[in-house]
Design an enzyme around this catalytic site. Structure first.
Site, PDB file in Angstrom:
ATOM      1  CE  LYS A  43      -5.171   5.025   3.696  1.00  0.00           C
ATOM      2  NZ  LYS A  43      -6.494   4.397   3.645  1.00  0.00           N
ATOM      3  CG  HIS A  44      -2.407   4.696   7.941  1.00  0.00           C
ATOM      4  ND1 HIS A  44      -1.797   4.064   6.874  1.00  0.00           N
ATOM      5  CD2 HIS A  44      -3.726   4.344   7.887  1.00  0.00           C
ATOM      6  CE1 HIS A  44      -2.698   3.343   6.222  1.00  0.00           C
ATOM      7  NE2 HIS A  44      -3.872   3.502   6.810  1.00  0.00           N
ATOM      8  CG  HIS A  93      -7.167  -3.403  10.321  1.00  0.00           C
ATOM      9  ND1 HIS A  93      -6.023  -3.026   9.652  1.00  0.00           N
ATOM     10  CD2 HIS A  93      -8.183  -2.718   9.731  1.00  0.00           C
ATOM     11  CE1 HIS A  93      -6.327  -2.169   8.703  1.00  0.00           C
ATOM     12  NE2 HIS A  93      -7.631  -1.968   8.725  1.00  0.00           N
ATOM     13  CG  ASP A 126      -7.180   3.859  10.460  1.00  0.00           C
ATOM     14  OD1 ASP A 126      -8.158   3.590   9.737  1.00  0.00           O
ATOM     15  OD2 ASP A 126      -6.059   3.338  10.311  1.00  0.00           O
ATOM     16  NE  ARG A 149      -3.417  -0.222   2.934  1.00  0.00           N
ATOM     17  CZ  ARG A 149      -3.871   0.078   4.145  1.00  0.00           C
ATOM     18  NH1 ARG A 149      -3.444  -0.620   5.194  1.00  0.00           N
ATOM     19  NH2 ARG A 149      -4.713   1.068   4.321  1.00  0.00           N
TER      20      ARG A 149
END
Length: 520
Positions: A88-89, A101, A174, A58
């Site tokens: 981000k982040h 997560h 987030d 990413r």
């Protein structure tokens, strides 16, 4: 959906940042057509940890300047297209080995290291006008010794992002249902803490009604100032005005698919793909194959594919290439048998498919696959192409000819094959280091020496007109003007139409193949 723009790590290999801007602008066009006004991109984390389970491909890569420049180009493309970008982040999720997560990752870097490396792209994007920033769920002791997640830390959000860096745009958390923060506090409390820290917009609250109740109580108790809430609302309304949401907008469903999947969108994807493939090793400048092709005996082996791949099909349009394929879980004995079958070929294209995006199980590369390539290189020229994660290049440090192709999508396979025969030049540079022997920034440039293949829409040919050509040729075959033919159309050294129709003879036994050669 539009032809997908590739993952950022692949875009990180592109040397022309104008293409990144164009990609961002095209994404903005698609978003607006769909009624989407915010893109939570670009990711400007510096992926300095190969074991990072959540950022990985990413990110644009490990070089802070490359990440910043591409982040700015991407952001400007989005915002010039009237879609809000979000860096981000914050303050940097690239050097973690856990997924926020699932848990709260800890960043052990010093404040000075974070300032010089992780913050660099964020500062550059803020100074270049990015409209929003998303804050990560991280435990960063050097920035907040209390153990508070960065999303909920006034030191990080207000002290660092707003006061020190000077960011005045929208600040998003987030997702608040992520376990990096959701497991730490009762329902609603995490939302209150996020607002107190300085965030403007709370994403994906784990309990919306509980959050509203808790925030109202915090305002009534003067824990959160009403002026602070008013300022956040005004900021959101100003952003909506910039996005022209003060005007009534409806998404017209008519021609929606056609409007997104335009010839221009396909052309942009093609240019991104063709520009992103690093040629990592090229002993004796064998690639592209410039000399007479009849001096070589070519074969191709796809590892991890059970059928002839698009890569193999495209190779065959340049030269006679015998195709083989083998399961990546095949036994050592089966791989050795395949080596014996290849003994009469002096060039073998080996391609690895269906690899893992992440480091699990060596990115999907088996020991027998590595042994096969190593043993085969003792007997002939082996050109190895990886359709997967660039960190997997570490297993092929000793290879003489090595091409990085990132993903197994058909267009990527197509252009990888074209690069090897000189249909397109090699222009990409690795965005990350795979090992001490294969470093970020590596990539050998080549020139094109043969015709390129592309989609006819690249030259504004209307498909209906091409269908008319097909109809004329099919009518001629039916009327026995000739038994079959191959139609080839070229413009600017690029083949944009290539089709075989009919049979070699009137007995209609063997259909014409694309490798057919006719007298002219």
């Amino acid at each position: 959906a539009t032809p997908d723009i590739h993952r950022q790590l692949m875009l990180g290999a592109i040397q022309n940042n104008k293409l990144i801007y164009i990609a961002g602008r095209e994404i903005a066009r698609d978003c607006r057509r769909l009624g989407v006004h915010i893109s939570f991109s670009p990711v400007v984390d510096i992926n300095s940890n190969p074991l990072n389970p959540v950022i990985g491909d990413r990110s644009f890569g490990e070089n802070k300047i490359n990440v910043a420049e591409k982040g700015i180009a991407y952001m400007r493309g989005l915002q010039d297209g009237k879609v809000l970008a979000s860096a981000k982040h914050f303050p940097g999720h690239g050097d973690t080995d856990k997924d926020s997560h699932k848990t709260l990752p800890t960043v052990t870097a010093s404040a000075s290291r974070i300032d010089s490396l992780e913050l660099y792209p964020f500062i550059k994007l803020v100074n270049s006008g990015v409209g929003s920033v998303m804050v990560a769920h991280l435990n960063i002791p050097s920035l907040d010794s209390s153990g508070t997640a960065s999303t909920l830390s006034s030191n990080v959000v207000t002290g660092l992002l707003k006061n020190k860096i000077g960011f005045n745009g929208l600040i998003f958390t987030d997702a608040l249902n992520m376990k990096g923060v959701a497991d730490l506090y009762p329902a609603g409390e995490v939302d209150v803490r996020a607002l107190i820290a300085g965030n403007d917009v709370l994403l994906f609250s784990g309990n919306v009604s509980g959050a509203i109740t808790a925030i109202k109580k915090a305002v009534q108790a003067n824990v959160i100032k009403q002026d602070s809430i008013d300022a956040k609302v005004k900021k959101i309304l100003a952003c909506k005005h910039w996005l022209e949401l003060n005007k009534k907008q409806r998404v017209d469903l008519k021609n929606l698919h056609k409007d997104i999947n335009t010839p221009e969108a396909l052309h942009i994807r093609d240019e991104l793909t063709a520009s992103a493939l690093p040629l990592v090793r090229n002993k004796s400048n064998l690639i592209p194959f410039k000399q007479r092709l009849d001096t070589f005996r070519f074969a191709s082996v796809s590892i991890g594919s059970f059928n002839e791949t698009n890569f193999q099909k495209r190779l065959k349009t340049y030269a006679p290439v015998k195709s083989f394929h083998i399961d990546k879980q095949a036994s050592k004995e089966d791989f050795l048998k395949l080596i014996d079958l290849l003994k009469n070929y002096n060039v073998v294209f080996v391609s690895l498919h269906n690899m893992n995006r992440k480091f699990d199980n060596n990115y999907g590369i088996t020991d027998n696959s590595k042994l096969f390539i190593s043993e085969l290189e003792k007997k002939c020229h082996v050109v190895t192409t990886l359709f997967g994660n660039p960190y997997s290049l570490k297993f092929f440090e000793k290879s003489n000819h090595l091409l990085m192709a990132y993903s197994g999508e058909n267009d990527v396979q197509d252009f990888a094959a074209q690069l090897l025969f000189g249909g397109i030049p090699a222009r990409g540079k690795l965005p990350v280091s795979a090992s001490d022997e294969i470093k970020a920034g590596e990539g050998l440039f080549t020139t094109s020496c043969r015709l390129r293949f592309t989609d006819p829409t690249d030259y504004d040919f209307i498909p209906n007109k091409l269908n008319q050509i097909d109809s004329i040729l099919e009518a001629a075959i039916i009327n026995r003007a000739f038994p079959g033919c191959r139609m080839l159309a070229i413009k600017k050294n690029t083949i944009f139409y290539d089709k075989a129709l009919g049979f070699y003879t009137y007995d209609r036994i063997n259909s014409v193949q694309l490798n057919a050669v006719y007298d002219v």
